[in-house]
Design an enzyme around this catalytic site. Structure first.
Site, PDB file in Angstrom:
ATOM      1  N   CYS A 182       0.810  -1.217   0.000  1.00 25.37           N
ATOM      2  CA  CYS A 182       0.000   0.000   0.000  1.00 25.37           C
ATOM      3  C   CYS A 182       0.845   1.269   0.000  1.00 25.37           C
ATOM      4  CB  CYS A 182      -0.916  -0.013   1.217  1.00 25.37           C
ATOM      5  SG  CYS A 182      -1.806  -1.571   1.358  1.00 25.37           S
TER       6      CYS A 182
ATOM      7  N   HIS B 216      -3.428   6.598   2.197  1.00 23.65           N
ATOM      8  CA  HIS B 216      -3.824   5.271   1.728  1.00 23.65           C
ATOM      9  C   HIS B 216      -5.159   4.911   2.379  1.00 23.65           C
ATOM     10  CE1 HIS B 216      -4.156   1.149   0.913  1.00 23.65           C
ATOM     11  NE2 HIS B 216      -3.867   0.765   2.143  1.00 23.65           N
TER      12      HIS B 216
ATOM     13  N   ASN C  91     -10.044  -1.213   0.089  1.00 24.24           N
ATOM     14  CA  ASN C  91      -8.593  -1.024   0.130  1.00 24.24           C
ATOM     15  C   ASN C  91      -8.006  -1.592  -1.158  1.00 24.24           C
ATOM     16  OD1 ASN C  91      -5.839  -1.294   0.557  1.00 24.24           O
ATOM     17  ND2 ASN C  91      -6.038  -2.006   2.659  1.00 24.24           N
TER      18      ASN C  91
HETATM   19  O1  UT7 Z   1      -3.624  -1.610   3.741  1.00 20.67           O
HETATM   20  C1  UT7 Z   1      -2.557  -1.975   4.547  1.00 20.67           C
HETATM   21  C2  UT7 Z   1      -2.709  -1.480   5.917  1.00 20.67           C
HETATM   22  N1  UT7 Z   1      -3.860  -2.047   6.538  1.00 20.67           N
HETATM   23  C3  UT7 Z   1      -4.311  -1.566   7.662  1.00 20.67           C
HETATM   24  O2  UT7 Z   1      -3.760  -0.626   8.152  1.00 20.67           O
HETATM   25  C4  UT7 Z   1      -5.493  -2.253   8.297  1.00 20.67           C
HETATM   26  C5  UT7 Z   1      -5.604  -1.796   9.705  1.00 20.67           C
HETATM   27  N2  UT7 Z   1      -6.591  -2.558  10.490  1.00 20.67           N
HETATM   28  C6  UT7 Z   1      -7.920  -2.387  10.344  1.00 20.67           C
HETATM   29  O3  UT7 Z   1      -8.364  -1.639   9.510  1.00 20.67           O
HETATM   30  C7  UT7 Z   1      -8.797  -3.074  11.351  1.00 20.67           C
HETATM   31  O4  UT7 Z   1      -8.005  -3.683  12.349  1.00 20.67           O
HETATM   32  C8  UT7 Z   1      -9.730  -4.156  10.732  1.00 20.67           C
HETATM   33  C9  UT7 Z   1     -10.805  -3.489   9.905  1.00 20.67           C
HETATM   34  C10 UT7 Z   1      -8.923  -5.095   9.858  1.00 20.67           C
HETATM   35  C11 UT7 Z   1     -10.417  -4.941  11.828  1.00 20.67           C
HETATM   36  O5  UT7 Z   1     -11.117  -4.067  12.699  1.00 20.67           O
HETATM   37  P1  UT7 Z   1     -10.943  -4.197  14.280  1.00 20.67           P
HETATM   38  O6  UT7 Z   1     -11.836  -3.191  14.872  1.00 20.67           O
HETATM   39  O7  UT7 Z   1      -9.488  -4.108  14.589  1.00 20.67           O
HETATM   40  O8  UT7 Z   1     -11.539  -5.625  14.543  1.00 20.67           O
HETATM   41  P2  UT7 Z   1     -10.855  -6.890  15.220  1.00 20.67           P
HETATM   42  O9  UT7 Z   1      -9.929  -7.546  14.242  1.00 20.67           O
HETATM   43  O10 UT7 Z   1     -10.315  -6.542  16.568  1.00 20.67           O
HETATM   44  O11 UT7 Z   1     -12.122  -7.780  15.417  1.00 20.67           O
HETATM   45  C12 UT7 Z   1     -13.176  -7.393  16.311  1.00 20.67           C
HETATM   46  C13 UT7 Z   1     -14.241  -8.473  16.266  1.00 20.67           C
HETATM   47  C14 UT7 Z   1     -13.680  -9.873  16.411  1.00 20.67           C
HETATM   48  O12 UT7 Z   1     -14.632 -10.630  17.153  1.00 20.67           O
HETATM   49  P3  UT7 Z   1     -14.423 -10.892  18.721  1.00 20.67           P
HETATM   50  O13 UT7 Z   1     -13.113 -11.615  18.824  1.00 20.67           O
HETATM   51  O14 UT7 Z   1     -14.393  -9.527  19.351  1.00 20.67           O
HETATM   52  O15 UT7 Z   1     -15.626 -11.725  19.065  1.00 20.67           O
HETATM   53  C15 UT7 Z   1     -13.632 -10.386  15.014  1.00 20.67           C
HETATM   54  O16 UT7 Z   1     -13.741 -11.800  14.959  1.00 20.67           O
HETATM   55  O17 UT7 Z   1     -14.886  -8.440  14.993  1.00 20.67           O
HETATM   56  C16 UT7 Z   1     -14.853  -9.749  14.411  1.00 20.67           C
HETATM   57  N3  UT7 Z   1     -14.764  -9.594  12.972  1.00 20.67           N
HETATM   58  C17 UT7 Z   1     -15.846  -9.495  12.193  1.00 20.67           C
HETATM   59  N4  UT7 Z   1     -17.156  -9.507  12.466  1.00 20.67           N
HETATM   60  C18 UT7 Z   1     -18.009  -9.386  11.449  1.00 20.67           C
HETATM   61  C19 UT7 Z   1     -13.644  -9.512  12.202  1.00 20.67           C
HETATM   62  N5  UT7 Z   1     -14.012  -9.365  10.923  1.00 20.67           N
HETATM   63  C20 UT7 Z   1     -15.356  -9.353  10.885  1.00 20.67           C
HETATM   64  C21 UT7 Z   1     -16.301  -9.233   9.864  1.00 20.67           C
HETATM   65  N6  UT7 Z   1     -17.617  -9.254  10.174  1.00 20.67           N
HETATM   66  N7  UT7 Z   1     -15.937  -9.076   8.566  1.00 20.67           N
END
Ligand code: UT7
Length: 332
Positions: free
Chosen positions: A119, A259, A289
């Protein structure tokens, strides 16, 4: 950065987005993913993304963007000296996608190579291209940011498959007067964090066998939470360093283009500098993205909306796999 007598100026811009739109509703309709439009919008800001057609690869997306860019500038393919394609989804590991684009454009004089930095690639490619222009080595360098992430997405993993989209954007750099074009850039890597975002198989470390493919190791693996933290911490520093190197402060910036990885990252950085929404590019809602393509796509959209005019000072910040960061200030 010393001040050369020639600057690297953006002569034109073109983009390409595939026609197929994949909405959150379609992802929600797949029960095995156990996701929802509500979760995706709330946690990422994404509503839909584009997917390349089955017969389209990154060189095809790149070529269409490059053709639009050349049409925008009126420069002929014969006048291109160098093509740099920033991508992590080359058509194949070799030949370089830039060679395929060179063939497609019939840019007979052009050399070319790919820059694989995820990215962050578009900003790093701009900085690289500018060196050839300001040194007087080349007159026209085509910088393309293009990715077909849908081909390396694990469509069974809800934590990543809702995030990514396909697209391409190209800018043509050429000589300008001092004070035009790329005013500054900064680049850094934190290789200790390399494991946070990767495609483990398909290179010299791990061959793609049926077992490896069954484990989806030939797809994007991401530890989103930790990346999110690194991005929110790193973006302001990189942005400040780039502005300082250009002798500017936040008040001098007309538009910030980050980005497009997550709306919450974009909003946090904008708030840090006190930038109102009209000064900040947001395309993630419609593109998802798109890795190296996200910033040229945003530039093109801003221009089409009349939000980018000649002379504007644009702050670009890329971040992603590596963990790499690159920021630049461009006088449009
Ligand atoms: O492009 C290169 C650079 N990329 C980035 O910088 C990405 C940076 N990270 C992010 O944008 C975020 O961390 C994400 C969008 C990838 C994830 O968001 P988050 O708020 O950090 O969620 P998380 O991974 O901590 O997950 C929270 C909860 C989890 O459930 P529990 O463990 O709390 O029960 C996940 O299993 O959300 C769950 N989850 C989902 N639920 C519904 C993860 N993905 C999904 C989904 N739908 N698609």
């Amino acid at each position: 950065m010393s001040t050369p007598s020639i600057s690297a100026k953006v002569l034109g811009l073109g983009t390409y987005l595939p026609e197929r739109v994949l909405t959150n509703a379609e992802l929600q309709a797949r029960p095995e993913l156990d996701t929802s439009d509500e979760w995706i919008v709330r946690r990422t800001g994404i509503r839909e993304r584009r997917l390349a057609a089955d017969d389209q690869a990154t060189s095809d997306l790149s070529t269409l963007a490059a053709e639009a860019c050349l049409a925008d500038t009126g420069v002929s393919p014969d006048a291109i000296d160098l093509i740099i394609v920033a991508t992590v989804t080359p058509d194949m590991l070799f030949p370089a996608t830039a060679c395929l684009v060179q063939r497609n454009l019939a840019a007979r004089r052009a050399a070319g190579y790919d820059l694989l930095l995820g990215c962050t690639g578009f900003v790093s490619a701009l900085a690289t291209a500018a060196q050839f222009i300001t040194s007087g080595s080349f007159e026209h360098v085509l910088v393309i940011g293009a990715d077909t992430l849908s081909r390396i997405t694990d469509w069974t993993d809800r934590s990543t498959c809702v995030l990514f989209g396909d697209g391409a954007g190209a800018v043509l750099l050429g000589p300008g007067e001092p004070g035009e074009g790329l005013l500054s850039f900064v680049m850094s890597n934190n290789g200790e964090a390399s494991g946070l975002l990767s495609m483990p198989a398909g290179g010299s470390r791990l061959r793609i066998t049926p077992e490896v493919a069954a484990a989806h190791l030939d797809c994007i693996r991401m530890e989103g939470k930790e990346l999110f933290r690194l991005a929110v911490e790193g973006i302001p520093t990189a942005a400040e360093d780039a502005m300082r190197a250009a002798g500017l402060g936040p008040d001098d910036i007309d538009m910030m283009i980050m980005h497009q990885a997550n709306i919450r990252i974009i909003e946090a950085a904008a708030e840090r500098f006190g930038f109102p929404p009209e000064k900040v590019a947001v395309t993630i809602d419609r593109h998802g993205n798109t890795s190296a393509a996200s910033m040229p796509l945003a530039l093109d959209e801003l221009r089409a909306q009349g939000r980018l005019s000649a002379g504007d000072r644009v702050l670009l910040v890329g971040f992603g796999a590596g963990f790499a960061l690159a920021a630049a200030v461009v006088r449009w």
